[in-house]
Design a protein around this motif. Structure first.
Motif, short mmCIF file in Angstrom:
data_model
loop_
_atom_site.label_atom_id
_atom_site.label_comp_id
_atom_site.label_asym_id
_atom_site.label_seq_id
_atom_site.Cartn_x
_atom_site.Cartn_y
_atom_site.Cartn_z
N ARG A 206 56.57 16.12 39.06
CA ARG A 206 57.12 15.66 37.95
C ARG A 206 57.40 16.57 36.85
O ARG A 206 57.73 16.30 35.69
CB ARG A 206 56.28 14.55 37.39
N GLU A 207 57.37 18.10 37.07
CA GLU A 207 57.42 19.00 36.18
C GLU A 207 58.94 19.06 36.04
O GLU A 207 59.91 19.16 36.97
CB GLU A 207 56.96 20.18 36.48
N GLU A 208 59.71 19.03 34.73
CA GLU A 208 61.02 19.36 34.46
C GLU A 208 61.32 20.72 34.52
O GLU A 208 62.65 21.27 34.60
CB GLU A 208 61.21 18.57 33.47
N SER A 209 60.27 21.72 34.14
CA SER A 209 60.59 22.97 34.31
C SER A 209 59.58 23.72 34.87
O SER A 209 58.19 23.55 34.67
CB SER A 209 60.99 23.38 32.76
N ILE A 210 60.06 24.87 35.68
CA ILE A 210 58.82 25.57 36.35
C ILE A 210 59.32 27.16 35.87
O ILE A 210 60.51 27.40 36.55
CB ILE A 210 58.68 25.42 37.62
N TYR A 211 58.49 28.03 35.57
CA TYR A 211 59.08 29.34 35.39
C TYR A 211 58.42 30.29 36.42
O TYR A 211 57.35 30.16 37.08
CB TYR A 211 58.41 30.32 34.06
N THR A 212 59.04 31.34 37.14
CA THR A 212 58.67 32.31 37.92
C THR A 212 58.88 33.42 37.67
O THR A 212 59.67 34.15 37.12
CB THR A 212 59.70 32.06 39.28
N MET A 213 57.57 34.30 37.98
CA MET A 213 57.37 35.66 37.39
C MET A 213 57.24 36.66 38.66
O MET A 213 56.19 36.14 39.78
CB MET A 213 56.35 35.59 36.35
N ALA A 214 57.60 37.97 38.75
CA ALA A 214 57.26 38.86 39.55
C ALA A 214 57.91 40.04 39.01
O ALA A 214 58.53 40.23 37.96
CB ALA A 214 58.18 38.34 40.99
N SER A 215 57.87 41.18 39.70
CA SER A 215 58.26 42.47 39.45
C SER A 215 58.50 43.35 40.77
O SER A 215 58.26 42.85 41.87
CB SER A 215 57.29 43.19 38.39
N GLY A 216 59.14 44.47 40.63
CA GLY A 216 59.33 45.28 41.64
C GLY A 216 60.19 44.78 42.76
O GLY A 216 61.18 44.12 42.44
N ALA A 217 60.06 44.95 44.10
CA ALA A 217 60.89 44.62 45.06
C ALA A 217 60.83 42.88 45.27
O ALA A 217 61.58 42.41 45.98
CB ALA A 217 60.32 45.01 46.36
N TYR A 218 59.92 42.35 44.49
CA TYR A 218 59.72 40.88 44.74
C TYR A 218 60.42 40.24 43.41
O TYR A 218 60.44 38.90 43.51
CB TYR A 218 58.28 40.48 44.35
N TYR A 219 60.91 40.93 42.32
CA TYR A 219 61.75 40.21 41.22
C TYR A 219 62.91 39.39 41.94
O TYR A 219 63.24 38.47 41.50
CB TYR A 219 62.10 41.22 40.04
N SER A 220 63.64 40.01 42.92
CA SER A 220 64.66 39.30 43.67
C SER A 220 64.27 38.19 44.19
O SER A 220 65.15 36.98 44.52
CB SER A 220 65.21 40.01 44.54
N HIS A 221 62.90 37.83 44.65
CA HIS A 221 62.54 36.71 45.16
C HIS A 221 62.26 35.45 44.15
O HIS A 221 62.63 34.52 44.23
CB HIS A 221 61.10 36.90 45.89
#
Length: 343
Positions: A206-221
């Protein structure tokens, strides 16, 4: 002994796979031979959306391992910005899954006009992109073949053979050799994370927004998960936050009811992820962590894990989107605008 139809089909499929793998190997070798004779002094990775995200890991590793300048561009900006160093000493690697993305096809033609060597990665040998580029590396898609014949298997084989050609190192040779296990590794990790990903979908349906966080080779993911899975396929508001940039603005939106999915990477940028995770878990009660160190790497050499992590992260992250799709009742195939109209 009389063979069953299933055994005959399996035998035929295996024969096709062997022949296809031979063709793939020849495509990669032709591209590498062209690079060898081209005096490459800079490399551009050019695509759109998820295709651009998939190329970014190659950019990350090439720029870290070699002294050659590299850059990743979204196709249209590549054309309009027209990098000054783009020329006859450039290698431009392009990708479009279907091979029909207009901006990427145009980018291939643009790069060739500037004298650059162009290598296209696509599933369709007869696509406009395949015809626009000088060299083609095509991959199998949804035909039951091993993942080494798929998009990332083919791309990683090319990238690490390219690295080894430009600056020979037994480490790169070992990556190419151990890529042969990628199918079983993907299967193991999909099984390992399936329950956790389904629980994420149920908890966040039921969430209307979800933030995704990463860095390095995983930021593209994080970018791909945000743009292609959450926003494009699930219509959930999102933003990909680089863990190193979290404290330079984005952390102000952190609150106890704000959901985050944090990818804890394997490699040199992990301290950035840890710092961000330490903070976000203090103030949000809705933090989901995908820790790459928890992946099952099988018999992969310890010093090669940071190269294999990004390969495994894609299938694992897809599980989290599948979980949301299952519990929201919103199929990942539904679109409002994409492929529905001119844009």
């Amino acid at each position: 002994m009389v063979q069953t139809q299933s055994e005959i089909n399996q035998k035929n499929s295996s024969a096709v796979s062997v022949e296809m793998r031979k063709e793939h190997a020849e495509q990669i070798e032709k591209a590498l031979q062209a690079v060898q004779g081209h005096d490459v002094q800079n490399i551009f990775f050019v695509a759109c959306g998820g295709s651009m995200a998939s190329l970014s890991s190659g950019d990350y590793f090439v720029s870290r391992e070699l002294s050659l300048p590299t850059a990743t561009y979204t196709s249209n900006e590549f054309i309009h910005r027209s990098p000054k160093i783009l020329g006859d000493k450039s290698l431009v690697v392009l990708r479009s899954h279907s091979g029909t993305t207009p901006e990427t096809v145009e980018a291939a033609s643009f790069a060739k006009e500037r004298g650059a060597l162009t290598v296209a990665i696509t599933m369709d040998l007869e696509s406009p992109l395949a015809k626009a580029a000088e060299y083609i590396i095509h991959y199998n898609y949804k035909d039951g073949s091993n993942a080494i014949d798929g998009e990332l298997g083919m791309y990683y084989t090319f990238i690490f053979k390219l690295l080894n050609q430009l600056e020979p190192n037994q480490k790169f040779e070992r990556v190419v050799e151990q890529l042969k296990t990628i199918q079983s590794l993907i299967e193991k990790n999909v099984e390992k994370f399936s329950i956790q990903a389904d629980a994420f979908g149920k908890k966040n349906k039921r969430e209307e927004s979800i933030y995704t966080m990463a860095s390095g080779a995983y930021y593209s993911h994080a970018y791909s998960f945000t743009s292609c899975l959450l926003m494009e396929m699930l219509w959930i508001h999102s933003n990909a936050i680089h863990a190193g940039e979290y404290f330079h603005g984005p952390f102000e939106i952190t609150d106890d009811n704000v959901p985050f999915l944090v990818v804890m990477g394997e490699g040199s940028s992990r301290p950035l992820d840890q710092r961000a995770l330490d903070f976000v878990t203090k103030f949000s009660d809705k933090v989901e962590v995908v820790d790459v160190q928890d992946f099952d790497y099988g018999q992969t050499d310890e010093d090669l894990r940071e190269f294999f992590g990004p390969l495994l992260a894609g299938p694992v992250m897809r599980l989290y989107a599948d979980g949301l799709a299952e519990h929201t009742g919103h199929p990942l195939s539904v679109r409002r605008y994409m492929w529905k109209m001119e844009y």
